[in-house]
Write a protein that holds these residues in place. Sequence first.
Motif, PDB file in Angstrom:
ATOM      1  N   ARG A   1       2.359  -5.594   8.750  1.00 21.35           N
ATOM      2  CA  ARG A   1       2.040  -4.326   9.392  1.00 21.35           C
ATOM      3  C   ARG A   1       0.699  -4.248  10.112  1.00 21.35           C
ATOM      4  O   ARG A   1       0.299  -3.176  10.556  1.00 21.35           O
ATOM      5  CB  ARG A   1       2.150  -3.209   8.372  1.00 21.35           C
ATOM      6  CG  ARG A   1       1.067  -3.188   7.293  1.00 21.35           C
ATOM      7  CD  ARG A   1       0.080  -2.095   7.549  1.00 21.35           C
ATOM      8  NE  ARG A   1      -0.867  -1.951   6.464  1.00 21.35           N
ATOM      9  CZ  ARG A   1      -2.177  -1.977   6.658  1.00 21.35           C
ATOM     10  NH1 ARG A   1      -2.679  -2.145   7.856  1.00 21.35           N
ATOM     11  NH2 ARG A   1      -2.990  -1.820   5.634  1.00 21.35           N
TER      12      ARG A   1
ATOM     13  N   ASP B   1      10.134  -7.580  -2.971  1.00 19.75           N
ATOM     14  CA  ASP B   1       8.903  -7.952  -2.260  1.00 19.75           C
ATOM     15  C   ASP B   1       8.716  -9.465  -2.381  1.00 19.75           C
ATOM     16  O   ASP B   1       8.985 -10.044  -3.429  1.00 19.75           O
ATOM     17  CB  ASP B   1       7.677  -7.238  -2.876  1.00 19.75           C
ATOM     18  CG  ASP B   1       6.513  -7.110  -1.893  1.00 19.75           C
ATOM     19  OD1 ASP B   1       6.159  -5.968  -1.539  1.00 19.75           O
ATOM     20  OD2 ASP B   1       5.977  -8.155  -1.470  1.00 19.75           O
TER      21      ASP B   1
ATOM     22  N   LYS C   1       8.270  -3.129  15.795  1.00 18.96           N
ATOM     23  CA  LYS C   1       8.871  -1.886  15.297  1.00 18.96           C
ATOM     24  C   LYS C   1       9.839  -1.302  16.341  1.00 18.96           C
ATOM     25  O   LYS C   1      10.860  -0.709  15.990  1.00 18.96           O
ATOM     26  CB  LYS C   1       7.789  -0.853  14.992  1.00 18.96           C
ATOM     27  CG  LYS C   1       6.815  -1.265  13.920  1.00 18.96           C
ATOM     28  CD  LYS C   1       7.529  -1.449  12.598  1.00 18.96           C
ATOM     29  CE  LYS C   1       6.746  -0.941  11.444  1.00 18.96           C
ATOM     30  NZ  LYS C   1       7.342  -1.264  10.148  1.00 18.96           N
TER      31      LYS C   1
ATOM     32  N   TYR D   1       2.721  -6.474  16.879  1.00 20.56           N
ATOM     33  CA  TYR D   1       3.228  -5.800  15.671  1.00 20.56           C
ATOM     34  C   TYR D   1       3.977  -4.519  16.060  1.00 20.56           C
ATOM     35  O   TYR D   1       5.123  -4.308  15.670  1.00 20.56           O
ATOM     36  CB  TYR D   1       2.083  -5.463  14.695  1.00 20.56           C
ATOM     37  CG  TYR D   1       2.424  -4.251  13.870  1.00 20.56           C
ATOM     38  CD1 TYR D   1       3.405  -4.326  12.877  1.00 20.56           C
ATOM     39  CD2 TYR D   1       1.848  -2.993  14.121  1.00 20.56           C
ATOM     40  CE1 TYR D   1       3.784  -3.184  12.154  1.00 20.56           C
ATOM     41  CE2 TYR D   1       2.208  -1.867  13.412  1.00 20.56           C
ATOM     42  CZ  TYR D   1       3.178  -1.972  12.430  1.00 20.56           C
ATOM     43  OH  TYR D   1       3.562  -0.853  11.733  1.00 20.56           O
TER      44      TYR D   1
ATOM     45  N   ASP E   1      12.415 -12.873  -0.174  1.00 20.72           N
ATOM     46  CA  ASP E   1      12.157 -12.577   1.231  1.00 20.72           C
ATOM     47  C   ASP E   1      13.402 -11.974   1.891  1.00 20.72           C
ATOM     48  O   ASP E   1      14.506 -12.522   1.759  1.00 20.72           O
ATOM     49  CB  ASP E   1      11.795 -13.923   1.906  1.00 20.72           C
ATOM     50  CG  ASP E   1      11.188 -13.750   3.276  1.00 20.72           C
ATOM     51  OD1 ASP E   1      11.585 -12.814   3.992  1.00 20.72           O
ATOM     52  OD2 ASP E   1      10.321 -14.568   3.626  1.00 20.72           O
TER      53      ASP E   1
ATOM     54  N   ASN F   1       9.473 -12.224  11.019  1.00 18.00           N
ATOM     55  CA  ASN F   1       9.514 -11.580   9.696  1.00 18.00           C
ATOM     56  C   ASN F   1      10.094 -10.167   9.806  1.00 18.00           C
ATOM     57  O   ASN F   1      10.997  -9.789   9.059  1.00 18.00           O
ATOM     58  CB  ASN F   1       8.090 -11.520   9.127  1.00 18.00           C
ATOM     59  CG  ASN F   1       8.059 -10.954   7.713  1.00 18.00           C
ATOM     60  OD1 ASN F   1       8.620 -11.544   6.794  1.00 18.00           O
ATOM     61  ND2 ASN F   1       7.433  -9.809   7.547  1.00 18.00           N
TER      62      ASN F   1
ATOM     63  N   PHE G   1       0.817  -1.227   0.000  1.00 17.99           N
ATOM     64  CA  PHE G   1       0.000   0.000   0.000  1.00 17.99           C
ATOM     65  C   PHE G   1       0.856   1.286   0.000  1.00 17.99           C
ATOM     66  O   PHE G   1       0.584   2.216  -0.764  1.00 17.99           O
ATOM     67  CB  PHE G   1      -0.923  -0.041   1.234  1.00 17.99           C
ATOM     68  CG  PHE G   1      -1.645   1.229   1.540  1.00 17.99           C
ATOM     69  CD1 PHE G   1      -2.571   1.754   0.649  1.00 17.99           C
ATOM     70  CD2 PHE G   1      -1.420   1.905   2.737  1.00 17.99           C
ATOM     71  CE1 PHE G   1      -3.249   2.936   0.938  1.00 17.99           C
ATOM     72  CE2 PHE G   1      -2.088   3.084   3.036  1.00 17.99           C
ATOM     73  CZ  PHE G   1      -3.008   3.597   2.131  1.00 17.99           C
ATOM     74  N   CYS G   2       1.877   1.330   0.831  1.00 21.19           N
ATOM     75  CA  CYS G   2       2.748   2.524   0.845  1.00 21.19           C
ATOM     76  C   CYS G   2       3.878   2.379  -0.175  1.00 21.19           C
ATOM     77  O   CYS G   2       4.318   3.370  -0.786  1.00 21.19           O
ATOM     78  CB  CYS G   2       3.391   2.715   2.218  1.00 21.19           C
ATOM     79  SG  CYS G   2       2.262   3.012   3.570  1.00 21.19           S
TER      80      CYS G   2
HETATM   81  P1  NAD Z   1       1.560  -3.630   3.139  1.00 23.85           P
HETATM   82  O1  NAD Z   1       1.285  -4.895   3.863  1.00 23.85           O
HETATM   83  O2  NAD Z   1       0.540  -3.137   2.174  1.00 23.85           O
HETATM   84  O3  NAD Z   1       2.947  -3.757   2.362  1.00 23.85           O
HETATM   85  C1  NAD Z   1       4.071  -4.418   2.886  1.00 23.85           C
HETATM   86  C2  NAD Z   1       4.741  -5.141   1.734  1.00 23.85           C
HETATM   87  O4  NAD Z   1       5.915  -5.792   2.230  1.00 23.85           O
HETATM   88  C3  NAD Z   1       3.861  -6.215   1.113  1.00 23.85           C
HETATM   89  O5  NAD Z   1       3.803  -6.065  -0.282  1.00 23.85           O
HETATM   90  C4  NAD Z   1       4.521  -7.528   1.539  1.00 23.85           C
HETATM   91  O6  NAD Z   1       4.349  -8.549   0.586  1.00 23.85           O
HETATM   92  C5  NAD Z   1       5.966  -7.115   1.720  1.00 23.85           C
HETATM   93  N1  NAD Z   1       6.725  -7.916   2.698  1.00 23.85           N
HETATM   94  C6  NAD Z   1       6.380  -8.235   3.964  1.00 23.85           C
HETATM   95  N2  NAD Z   1       7.329  -8.986   4.543  1.00 23.85           N
HETATM   96  C7  NAD Z   1       8.310  -9.144   3.626  1.00 23.85           C
HETATM   97  C8  NAD Z   1       9.563  -9.824   3.626  1.00 23.85           C
HETATM   98  N3  NAD Z   1       9.990 -10.508   4.689  1.00 23.85           N
HETATM   99  N4  NAD Z   1      10.337  -9.789   2.511  1.00 23.85           N
HETATM  100  C9  NAD Z   1       9.909  -9.107   1.411  1.00 23.85           C
HETATM  101  N5  NAD Z   1       8.731  -8.467   1.351  1.00 23.85           N
HETATM  102  C10 NAD Z   1       7.942  -8.472   2.446  1.00 23.85           C
HETATM  103  O7  NAD Z   1       1.872  -2.531   4.242  1.00 23.85           O
HETATM  104  P2  NAD Z   1       1.885  -0.936   4.099  1.00 23.85           P
HETATM  105  O8  NAD Z   1       0.608  -0.422   4.619  1.00 23.85           O
HETATM  106  O9  NAD Z   1       2.357  -0.561   2.764  1.00 23.85           O
HETATM  107  O10 NAD Z   1       3.008  -0.576   5.163  1.00 23.85           O
HETATM  108  C11 NAD Z   1       4.368  -0.492   4.761  1.00 23.85           C
HETATM  109  C12 NAD Z   1       5.240  -0.160   5.950  1.00 23.85           C
HETATM  110  O11 NAD Z   1       4.860   1.078   6.514  1.00 23.85           O
HETATM  111  C13 NAD Z   1       5.169  -1.189   7.070  1.00 23.85           C
HETATM  112  O12 NAD Z   1       6.461  -1.378   7.594  1.00 23.85           O
HETATM  113  C14 NAD Z   1       4.282  -0.539   8.093  1.00 23.85           C
HETATM  114  O13 NAD Z   1       4.625  -0.983   9.375  1.00 23.85           O
HETATM  115  C15 NAD Z   1       4.589   0.923   7.899  1.00 23.85           C
HETATM  116  N6  NAD Z   1       3.444   1.783   8.256  1.00 23.85           N
HETATM  117  C16 NAD Z   1       2.256   1.661   7.602  1.00 23.85           C
HETATM  118  C17 NAD Z   1       1.194   2.480   7.958  1.00 23.85           C
HETATM  119  C18 NAD Z   1      -0.148   2.392   7.291  1.00 23.85           C
HETATM  120  O14 NAD Z   1      -1.072   3.094   7.726  1.00 23.85           O
HETATM  121  N7  NAD Z   1      -0.313   1.588   6.252  1.00 23.85           N
HETATM  122  C19 NAD Z   1       1.370   3.417   8.987  1.00 23.85           C
HETATM  123  C20 NAD Z   1       2.602   3.497   9.640  1.00 23.85           C
HETATM  124  C21 NAD Z   1       3.643   2.671   9.273  1.00 23.85           C
END
Ligand code: NAD
Length: 382
Positions: free
Chosen positions: A100, A31, A185, A181, A74, A118, A11-12
């Motif tokens: 996340r 990813d 962090k 979770y 991974d 992870n 997503f981000c």
């Molecule tokens: P998301 O789950 O949509 O994306 C995370 C991506 O990382 C996924 O595509 C997943 O397949 C990949 N991934 C996970 N573990 C992996 C690994 N071991 N090796 C390779 N790829 C891996 O999450 P997001 O919402 O995009 O969040 C991204 C980051 O931002 C996270 O670290 C999250 O903690 C942080 N964050 C998100 C938010 C939010 O509101 N979405 C807010 C604060 C912080």
Amino acid sequence: MRIIVAGGDGFCGWPTALYLSKQGHDVSIVDNLARREIDEELHSNSVTPIATLEERVAKWKELTGKEIRTFIGDLNHYDFLREVFRQTEPEAFVHFAEQRSAPYSMIDRQHAAYTQTNNVIGNLNVLYAIKEFAPECHLIKLGTMGEYGTPNIDIEEGYIEIEHNGRKDTLPYPKQPGSFYHLSKVHDSHNIMFACKIWGIRATDLNQGIVYGLHTQETQMDPVLVNRVDYDGVFGTALNRFVNQAAIGHDITVYGSGGQTRAFLNIEDTVRCVEIAAENPADRGEFRVFNQFTEWFSVNELAERVQKIAKEEGFTTEVKKIENPRIENEDHYYNAKNTKLRDLGLEPHLLTDDVIRDILKISVENKDRIIEENVLPSITWK
Ligand code: NAD
Ligand code: USQ
């Protein structure tokens, strides 16, 4: 700049990869597609239909001529990570690649252990890879505002000056996170701080608030580039979730009294904050912390804002206070600093009624995809 975006299918990460590529950086996505597998596990989905990563980067190349390399694997597999570093020689490593969801980490022992293994070991591997293969590389790590919890004093950016028994020191800000979770962090932050100290790594921890919205200029260029949006009780986050609830006439689910206050930002600001961090790297050995959010709201305020806009657009939805599945403060002080990114040039996109209206429009367009039984929370902290 040669930049790795780990978690670049998420997503981000996806909009960030596109934005950095548009700005002229040489972007590689890493990813393991775990998030798409979790959709299968939870029998859930993104509200928007998302293309495969392969289709996404091919469309980006077709539209812009810019290539984004992809590495499917991974971070926990060190041989894979070593090869990625060898092939890309990164100058910045943007690390989004973690599990996340707080509720997902609280399902049971297995999910808590998966989340922490992870996240913590993946991040530890990144630190080792930087040390061994790219010591000048700047780690830009996504942390979270939830690391701090909700203390009864102002939240500073990473560090706090403390006077104790007549002596003073600047120390890491105390951490009181609210899920396994969020704890992962905190563990990451400690490992990064230590690695900076002993190996001279340069790192920025972006303690991000809750991200809302879905579109950036780049993801709107073609339906194949559209971003994912989560709405379910496990991955859906407060504002986006409320808008999707309103789109299908579901009650807006406020947990407990709704006085929980959280820091928020628009996805358009997420991508810009990462660029700002990349353009202004930390020094060798420096562990820098930026609080990455633009505004804060209580859950009640958000629910009421969404209800009002939905009503104006002809959708009837009630705000309903339901038993809180989490253990958290529902009535607390909140005042967090966020000046560092602003000082470096961030111009916030604030939460206007039109922003809520835009998210609602996408939800309504895709509302047949919403699986209603996934909307209520099913995981408790007890
Ligand atoms: P998301 O789950 O949509 O994306 C995370 C991506 O990382 C996924 O595509 C997943 O397949 C990949 N991934 C996970 N573990 C992996 C690994 N071991 N090796 C390779 N790829 C891996 O999450 P997001 O919402 O995009 O969040 C991204 C980051 O931002 C996270 O670290 C999250 O903690 C942080 N964050 C998100 C938010 C939010 O509101 N979405 C807010 C604060 C912080
Ligand atoms: N909440 C409700 N109703 C809902 C959903 C949530 O009242 O339907 C409440 C929760 O109880 C909580 C607050 O809203 O008090 C935020 O919950 P959330 O699910 O929106 O956010 P959270 O679990 O904190 O996690 C999300 C992301 C995570 C990121 C974090 C940023 O999933 O990756 O780290 O936001 S922060 O909150 O700053 O820690």
